[in-house]
Design an enzyme around this catalytic site. Structure first.
Site, short mmCIF file in Angstrom:
data_model
loop_
_atom_site.label_atom_id
_atom_site.label_comp_id
_atom_site.label_asym_id
_atom_site.label_seq_id
_atom_site.Cartn_x
_atom_site.Cartn_y
_atom_site.Cartn_z
NE ARG A 50 4.82 34.46 54.76
CZ ARG A 50 5.63 35.48 54.51
NH1 ARG A 50 5.15 36.61 54.03
NH2 ARG A 50 6.93 35.37 54.74
CG ASP A 52 -5.50 35.20 53.13
OD1 ASP A 52 -4.34 35.55 53.42
OD2 ASP A 52 -6.00 35.33 51.99
NE ARG A 202 -11.52 33.99 50.21
CZ ARG A 202 -11.33 35.10 50.94
NH1 ARG A 202 -10.15 35.32 51.49
NH2 ARG A 202 -12.29 35.97 51.09
#
Length: 255
Positions: A50, A52, A202
């Site tokens: 999923r 972002d 990230r």
């Protein structure tokens, strides 16, 4: 009902992520709308990851069920026709086993993060890389990355709203490639694991950038990992350089 596996590429810039949202565009909603043009009625599409808002995909994998028995190539062509003008493309389609699940059958996910170091603004890669203006040293980043490979408690590199049951994950690989780039240098971070925590990639890349810039040492990264404290993490980098690059299964659903 026949089940199909789909390999999907998309530019995440105009989307609020993969997952369907009530009032914002999503990749899932775009794909389900295209499926509805082929097979009337509501459709549920499950994906391996999923992604972002703003995150891209080179080889996302999803599955769906259709009432009609489609020849896979014709299904791919029809979906790509109805996906226009959204920046989403079905690269491959295949009939899948009844128990195949794009998310739960996956045994590996691979991510790519593109970071460009140069003074001049990027033009052709705008929205597709994270740009920093300072020079970066690759070897300290590689040394720091070695502390993160393996099975660890990644609480430090986990979003506070992450819904995973455990912060313990096994990072199988974290490789950093330095490439020539017009007016600067590009760094490609390649990460591989069975699954990742929310914002883990990230958070890791943002922290390693600080090492490359000389603001952190490789040992600082090890200490941050051992702290098991979100406050010990470095900056979380923006999403535009992140790509879901591939998904692995016990057997390739596309043959």
């Amino acid at each position: 009902m026949p089940r199909y596996a789909l390999q999907i590429e998309y530019d995440g810039t105009p989307f609020a992520g993969w997952q369907r949202q009530a009032d914002q565009p999503s990749v899932q909603a775009a794909l389900e709308a295209a499926l509805a043009r082929l097979d009337p009625g509501p459709h549920g599409v499950a994906a391996a990851g999923r992604t972002d808002s703003g995150v891209h995909a080179l080889a996302q994998v999803a599955h769906c069920e259709l009432a009609r028995d489609w020849e896979p190539f014709r299904l791919m062509e029809a979906l790509n026709h109805h996906l226009k003008p959204a920046p989403v493309a079905v690269m491959r389609a295949a009939r899948a086993a009844e128990d195949f699940h794009a998310r739960f059958s996956a045994i590996e996910r691979r991510y790519l993060f593109r970071l460009v170091s140069r003074r001049a603004p990027v033009t052709h890669d705008r929205g597709r890389v994270w740009q920093v203006r300072n020079a970066l040293a690759p070897e300290p980043m590689r040394e720091a990355a070695r502390h993160l490979v393996g099975r660890h408690d990644f609480t430090t590199f986990r979003a506070t709203l992450c819904q995973a049951k455990s912060p313990v994950k096994t990072l199988d690989a974290l490789e950093i490639e330095a490439l020539a780039y017009p007016g600067g240098q590009e760094f490609r971070f390649r990460l591989r694991a069975r699954s990742f925590l929310h914002n883990q990639v990230r958070s890791v890349v943002g922290t390693l950038e600080r090492v490359g810039a000389g603001a952190w040492t490789p040992e600082d990264v090890r200490a941050a990992l051992m702290a098991r404290d979100r406050a010990a993490c470095g900056p979380v980098c923006p999403p535009q350089g992140l790509y879901l690059a591939g998904v692995g299964y016990p057997e390739d659903p596309f043959g």
